[in-house]
Design a protein around this motif. Structure first.
Motif, PDB file in Angstrom:
ATOM      1  N   MET A   1      34.160  41.953  47.915  1.00  0.00           N
ATOM      2  CA  MET A   1      33.294  40.990  47.236  1.00  0.00           C
ATOM      3  C   MET A   1      33.453  39.611  47.864  1.00  0.00           C
ATOM      4  O   MET A   1      32.478  38.905  48.102  1.00  0.00           O
ATOM      5  CB  MET A   1      33.720  40.954  45.769  1.00  0.00           C
TER       6      MET A   1
ATOM      7  N   PRO B   1      30.501  51.177  29.638  1.00  0.00           N
ATOM      8  CA  PRO B   1      30.584  52.434  30.389  1.00  0.00           C
ATOM      9  C   PRO B   1      31.937  53.122  30.261  1.00  0.00           C
ATOM     10  O   PRO B   1      32.071  54.272  30.657  1.00  0.00           O
ATOM     11  CB  PRO B   1      30.334  51.989  31.830  1.00  0.00           C
ATOM     12  N   ARG B   2      32.944  52.427  29.713  1.00  0.00           N
ATOM     13  CA  ARG B   2      34.245  53.069  29.568  1.00  0.00           C
ATOM     14  C   ARG B   2      34.248  54.070  28.433  1.00  0.00           C
ATOM     15  O   ARG B   2      35.125  54.907  28.312  1.00  0.00           O
ATOM     16  CB  ARG B   2      35.340  52.014  29.321  1.00  0.00           C
TER      17      ARG B   2
ATOM     18  N   MET C   1      37.030  33.445  46.935  1.00  0.00           N
ATOM     19  CA  MET C   1      38.344  33.474  46.308  1.00  0.00           C
ATOM     20  C   MET C   1      38.587  34.836  45.686  1.00  0.00           C
ATOM     21  O   MET C   1      37.692  35.415  45.068  1.00  0.00           O
ATOM     22  CB  MET C   1      38.399  32.383  45.240  1.00  0.00           C
TER      23      MET C   1
ATOM     24  N   HIS D   1      27.552  38.371  32.548  1.00  0.00           N
ATOM     25  CA  HIS D   1      28.985  38.688  32.554  1.00  0.00           C
ATOM     26  C   HIS D   1      29.649  38.452  31.208  1.00  0.00           C
ATOM     27  O   HIS D   1      30.415  39.278  30.735  1.00  0.00           O
ATOM     28  CB  HIS D   1      29.701  37.885  33.643  1.00  0.00           C
TER      29      HIS D   1
ATOM     30  N   SER E   1      41.584  42.817  35.599  1.00  0.00           N
ATOM     31  CA  SER E   1      40.958  41.855  34.693  1.00  0.00           C
ATOM     32  C   SER E   1      39.980  40.943  35.434  1.00  0.00           C
ATOM     33  O   SER E   1      39.171  40.277  34.814  1.00  0.00           O
ATOM     34  CB  SER E   1      42.029  41.023  33.982  1.00  0.00           C
ATOM     35  N   SER E   2      40.045  40.945  36.764  1.00  0.00           N
ATOM     36  CA  SER E   2      39.136  40.074  37.513  1.00  0.00           C
ATOM     37  C   SER E   2      37.805  40.733  37.828  1.00  0.00           C
ATOM     38  O   SER E   2      36.902  40.089  38.342  1.00  0.00           O
ATOM     39  CB  SER E   2      39.788  39.627  38.823  1.00  0.00           C
ATOM     40  N   LEU E   3      37.697  42.033  37.549  1.00  0.00           N
ATOM     41  CA  LEU E   3      36.416  42.711  37.735  1.00  0.00           C
ATOM     42  C   LEU E   3      35.802  42.940  36.362  1.00  0.00           C
ATOM     43  O   LEU E   3      36.501  43.279  35.410  1.00  0.00           O
ATOM     44  CB  LEU E   3      36.620  44.047  38.442  1.00  0.00           C
ATOM     45  N   ASN E   4      34.489  42.769  36.291  1.00  0.00           N
ATOM     46  CA  ASN E   4      33.817  42.964  35.013  1.00  0.00           C
ATOM     47  C   ASN E   4      33.786  44.451  34.665  1.00  0.00           C
ATOM     48  O   ASN E   4      33.244  45.256  35.412  1.00  0.00           O
ATOM     49  CB  ASN E   4      32.394  42.407  35.102  1.00  0.00           C
ATOM     50  N   PRO E   5      34.385  44.832  33.512  1.00  0.00           N
ATOM     51  CA  PRO E   5      34.524  46.256  33.188  1.00  0.00           C
ATOM     52  C   PRO E   5      33.200  46.968  32.919  1.00  0.00           C
ATOM     53  O   PRO E   5      33.154  48.189  33.003  1.00  0.00           O
ATOM     54  CB  PRO E   5      35.396  46.258  31.928  1.00  0.00           C
TER      55      PRO E   5
ATOM     56  N   PHE F   1      41.512  37.095  43.240  1.00  0.00           N
ATOM     57  CA  PHE F   1      42.491  36.742  42.218  1.00  0.00           C
ATOM     58  C   PHE F   1      43.593  37.769  42.078  1.00  0.00           C
ATOM     59  O   PHE F   1      43.533  38.866  42.626  1.00  0.00           O
ATOM     60  CB  PHE F   1      41.783  36.536  40.886  1.00  0.00           C
TER      61      PHE F   1
ATOM     62  N   ASP G   1      45.037  39.615  39.352  1.00  0.00           N
ATOM     63  CA  ASP G   1      44.969  40.903  38.685  1.00  0.00           C
ATOM     64  C   ASP G   1      43.584  41.515  38.887  1.00  0.00           C
ATOM     65  O   ASP G   1      42.625  41.115  38.249  1.00  0.00           O
ATOM     66  CB  ASP G   1      45.260  40.726  37.191  1.00  0.00           C
TER      67      ASP G   1
ATOM     68  N   ASP H   1      39.288  36.609  33.102  1.00  0.00           N
ATOM     69  CA  ASP H   1      39.343  36.482  34.561  1.00  0.00           C
ATOM     70  C   ASP H   1      38.024  36.843  35.232  1.00  0.00           C
ATOM     71  O   ASP H   1      37.632  36.218  36.202  1.00  0.00           O
ATOM     72  CB  ASP H   1      40.450  37.384  35.116  1.00  0.00           C
ATOM     73  N   TYR H   2      37.340  37.875  34.705  1.00  0.00           N
ATOM     74  CA  TYR H   2      36.134  38.308  35.421  1.00  0.00           C
ATOM     75  C   TYR H   2      35.002  37.288  35.304  1.00  0.00           C
ATOM     76  O   TYR H   2      34.113  37.273  36.144  1.00  0.00           O
ATOM     77  CB  TYR H   2      35.666  39.702  34.982  1.00  0.00           C
TER      78      TYR H   2
ATOM     79  N   GLN I   1      28.609  44.460  41.387  1.00  0.00           N
ATOM     80  CA  GLN I   1      29.320  43.182  41.432  1.00  0.00           C
ATOM     81  C   GLN I   1      29.408  42.638  42.860  1.00  0.00           C
ATOM     82  O   GLN I   1      29.480  41.430  43.066  1.00  0.00           O
ATOM     83  CB  GLN I   1      30.712  43.329  40.813  1.00  0.00           C
TER      84      GLN I   1
ATOM     85  N   ASN J   1      29.814  41.638  27.578  1.00  0.00           N
ATOM     86  CA  ASN J   1      31.123  42.028  27.072  1.00  0.00           C
ATOM     87  C   ASN J   1      31.348  41.531  25.655  1.00  0.00           C
ATOM     88  O   ASN J   1      32.005  42.193  24.854  1.00  0.00           O
ATOM     89  CB  ASN J   1      32.220  41.500  27.992  1.00  0.00           C
TER      90      ASN J   1
ATOM     91  N   ARG K   1      35.663  34.075  35.471  1.00  0.00           N
ATOM     92  CA  ARG K   1      36.055  33.161  36.542  1.00  0.00           C
ATOM     93  C   ARG K   1      35.629  33.741  37.900  1.00  0.00           C
ATOM     94  O   ARG K   1      35.103  33.027  38.752  1.00  0.00           O
ATOM     95  CB  ARG K   1      37.569  32.957  36.498  1.00  0.00           C
ATOM     96  N   THR K   2      35.825  35.058  38.067  1.00  0.00           N
ATOM     97  CA  THR K   2      35.388  35.703  39.311  1.00  0.00           C
ATOM     98  C   THR K   2      33.883  35.496  39.518  1.00  0.00           C
ATOM     99  O   THR K   2      33.441  35.186  40.622  1.00  0.00           O
ATOM    100  CB  THR K   2      35.680  37.220  39.263  1.00  0.00           C
TER     101      THR K   2
ATOM    102  N   MET L   1      37.716  43.745  45.376  1.00  0.00           N
ATOM    103  CA  MET L   1      37.681  42.287  45.217  1.00  0.00           C
ATOM    104  C   MET L   1      37.545  41.610  46.582  1.00  0.00           C
ATOM    105  O   MET L   1      36.782  40.665  46.749  1.00  0.00           O
ATOM    106  CB  MET L   1      38.976  41.780  44.557  1.00  0.00           C
TER     107      MET L   1
ATOM    108  N   HIS M   1      37.139  50.733  36.105  1.00  0.00           N
ATOM    109  CA  HIS M   1      38.214  51.542  35.521  1.00  0.00           C
ATOM    110  C   HIS M   1      38.358  52.891  36.229  1.00  0.00           C
ATOM    111  O   HIS M   1      39.337  53.594  36.010  1.00  0.00           O
ATOM    112  CB  HIS M   1      37.991  51.742  34.020  1.00  0.00           C
TER     113      HIS M   1
ATOM    114  N   ALA N   1      33.279  32.170  40.666  1.00  0.00           N
ATOM    115  CA  ALA N   1      33.773  31.981  42.034  1.00  0.00           C
ATOM    116  C   ALA N   1      32.825  32.600  43.060  1.00  0.00           C
ATOM    117  O   ALA N   1      32.841  32.222  44.224  1.00  0.00           O
ATOM    118  CB  ALA N   1      35.163  32.592  42.176  1.00  0.00           C
ATOM    119  N   LYS N   2      32.005  33.566  42.615  1.00  0.00           N
ATOM    120  CA  LYS N   2      31.038  34.181  43.518  1.00  0.00           C
ATOM    121  C   LYS N   2      29.857  33.274  43.800  1.00  0.00           C
ATOM    122  O   LYS N   2      29.048  33.556  44.669  1.00  0.00           O
ATOM    123  CB  LYS N   2      30.493  35.472  42.883  1.00  0.00           C
TER     124      LYS N   2
END
Lengths: 319, 334
Positions: B168, A315-316, B95, A236, B102-106, B97, B99, A217-218, B113, A240, A220-221, B165, B154, A224-225
């Protein structure tokens, strides 16, 4: 950059590495002393008095526990003793010098492993199911199907013989290594032979990992940006996708270290790998024990480095 | 009547799978006016998300837009070059989303972002991008925005992630915000806060919002107009009060019947819609809803109803319509 917790973690790991080094060298020490024959088996036998003097010089006349205590005490002071074969040569500076040579080749191999591997993997994933993907995938299958000594021999044929004939001797790979530092071409060819099989593994893993991440999803985000596809892929997706690749970097570094024994002997590189084979054949036991200890430390440090690399890339993860 | 901010005309998006062609969006048309809040409702798999993704050309392989026009300021997004679409994405049409985790880059900070959303469309010094990011986070009511801007996703709670989001999405003050199930992954109190935030943004910044949801309650609280989708088609469209008061399509009617109501008689059982959404590779003949429709007539089985005017500013694609279906004298066979 490092928090107090992280520094504590690094400290603990370093202490463990010291223990590992002592444990490894103890096992090898005891093993070597159980071998039949002794260190002076290859000598032309002089008179018994001279032999006794030699044994005394190396403390080989002492009982084993006492020899062991002397050895470990030396090890903890960074002193690995003296060569049996080349008398008067101190092992620690010898290995440190050879380690530099090996590091040149190993670094080149690592650059090929990561650089070439990630590049092939990303290109294959981005152009999935096109001829580019098939070419990259086939290349990596060839890479990890061939043992490194086969690749080394083929490179010899290609750069040492074919290139020599083709350019009339103007440009070719010259085997044999004069002086302690190699030139760039002397490093690159063995570095490639050593790194290519692992580059292939990295390429396969990167491709699979990229294909998975691209559907997240990220990503796709990010699209979308309104980010450009290059930024989406590199910033991105790739970052990962590299997390699982970092995981296998530890085992791959071990592979490069052990592979260097073969490669250095084939290419005649005066590094740790060549010394390793020579010292075993010469029954130069002190060097054998020293080398095992050295390798143990290098591999332990490499794994520590990989674990720290995790925190940089993800970073997690915090220690 | 003002010029629509966005016009979708006969949009068809299909997925070319190994099993066949999935007609996920099959001839959807609608207009979005500046500052309007349009709700698109329907069950999972009815094509509402694919419609939204199609607007920004974000449909992934094997999906493709095969027909239709998406007119934005007179230009057709469907036929634009990739670069032209990229310039619209996040700048004019943003746009968000479903969730937010999962839509943000971890592996990137929330602030970064947001900053890159700004920098994708404008050359700004990074200090300015950062202060704009903080400002945006404040606008979506994130406490201690100055320090939270450096946090990773997180370290945020679910509601805060969705706010981030939205921040953003608002980075470049878009004229249209598409929100794809923005509250589905959140718990109810947080849902209400996010909806309130979206409503304020719509009123303060005059951002037109397309809200995609399966939740009729969410539509009621935010939207002025509703589009009901079923099996890739629009089956009913109209002002939110009309649709809620007098739904004309049996599907809309059933959706509204399946919402629990505090003011209704306790003995009323909640109505669920029998059966499953149809297979979009081989949709049913006639009206696509006919296998599940309790009011169907013979004509529904072979004749596909178009959208027809059924009331003031209200259209429905049904041969029967609820007005006749629920009429006491049973004049159903029309």
């Amino acid at each position: 950059m490092f928090t107090r917790g992280a520094l504590l973690y690094i400290g603990q790991r370093l202490v463990l590495i010291v223990f590992t080094a002592v444990a490894v060298s103890s096992i090898v020490f005891l093993g070597v002393h159980r071998l039949p024959g002794d260190a002076l088996l290859n000598e032309r036998r002089p008179d018994p008095a001279a032999e006794a003097a030699l044994l005394h010089y190396y403390h080989l006349d002492l009982p084993l526990p006492e020899q062991y205590v002397r050895y470990v005490t030396g090890l903890l002071h960074g002193d690995l003793g003296e060569s049996y074969v080349n008398r008067g040569v101190q092992i620690t500076p010898l290995l440190l010098r050879e380690a530099r040579v090996s590091a040149e080749v190993g670094a080149a191999a690592l650059v090929f492993t990561i650089g070439l591997g990630v590049l092939l993997g990303v290109i294959a994933a981005v152009r999935q199911n096109t001829w580019v993907d098939y070419l990259a995938t086939t290349t990596s299958i060839i890479g990890y199907s061939m043992p490194n000594f086969v690749i080394a021999s083929l490179l010899f044929l290609l750069f040492g013989v074919a290139l020599y004939n083709w350019t009339g001797g103007a440009l070719f790979y010259n085997s044999g290594w004069t002086g302690s530092y190699g030139t760039l071409d002397q490093i690159l060819v063995p570095g490639f032979a050593l790194g290519f099989p692992y580059a292939s593994i990295v390429a396969r893993l990167t491709r699979a990992s990229m294909l998975e991440v691209i559907r997240q999803d990220y990503v796709r985000t990010a699209r979308a940006k309104g980010l450009t596809s290059r930024v989406v892929i590199v910033r991105h997706a790739l970052r990962n996708a590299l997390i699982p690749v970092v995981t296998i970097l530890g085992p791959l570094v071990i592979g490069i270290v052990t592979g260097s024994v073969v490669i250095e002997n084939i290419f005649g590189i005066p590094g740790l790998g060549k010394e390793f084979a020579a010292s075993i054949l010469n029954r130069d036991y002190n060097i054998v024990i020293g080398l095992f200890t050295f390798y143990a430390i290098i591999i332990a440090l490499a794994n520590l480095l990989v674990d720290l690399l995790y925190t940089v890339i993800d970073p997690r993860i915090r220690y | 009547m003002t010029q629509p901010a966005l016009q979708v005309k006969d949009l068809k998006t299909q997925f070319f799978t190994d099993d066949g062609v999935v007609q996920a969006v099959d001839g959807v048309s609608f207009d979005l006016h500046p500052g309007e809040t349009l709700g698109i409702v329907g069950e999972s798999g009815c094509g509402k998300s694919v419609t939204a993704l199609s607007i920004l050309r974000l449909v992934q392989e094997p999906g493709r837009i095969v027909n239709g026009q998406i007119l934005f300021r007179g230009d057709d997004i469907v036929t634009m070059s990739d670069e032209e679409v990229r310039e619209i994405r996040g700048k004019d049409i943003a746009m968000i989303f479903q969730d937010p985790l999962s839509s943000l880059n971890p592996v990137l900070t929330v602030g970064f972002q947001i900053e890159e959303a700004i920098e994708a469309h404008r050359k700004v010094p990074s200090k300015m991008a950062l202060s704009r990011a903080v400002e945006l986070l404040k606008q979506v009511r994130i406490p201690a925005a100055e320090s939270r801007v450096h946090d990773y996703p997180h370290q945020f709670s679910g509601g805060m992630r969705q706010r981030a989001m939205i921040a953003m999405g608002l980075a470049n003050s878009p004229s249209i915000l598409i929100a794809d199930e923005p509250t589905t992954a959140l718990d109810v109190t947080v849902q209400a806060q996010i909806l309130e935030l979206l409503r304020d943004l719509n009123q303060d910044l005059n951002t037109a919002i397309i809200l995609i949801t399966h939740n009729m309650g969410v539509v009621a609280s935010l939207c002025t107009r509703v589009l009901v989708m079923y099996a890739g088609r629009v089956v009913e469209e109209g002002p939110v009060e009309r649709i809620f008061k007098e739904p004309q399509h049996p599907y809309t009617w059933s959706l509204l019947q399946s919402i629990p109501r505090l003011d209704s008689d306790r003995h009323d059982r909640l109505l669920s819609i029998e059966g499953f959404p149809p297979d979009l590779i081989r949709p049913p003949h006639g009206c696509r809803f006919n296998p599940r429709c309790q009011f169907k007539i013979d004509r529904c089985l072979h004749d596909d109803p178009p959208l027809m005017n059924v009331g003031p500013d209200q259209d429905a694609a049904c041969w029967v319509t609820m007005r006749r279906a629920l009429a006491p004298n049973g004049e159903r066979r029309g």
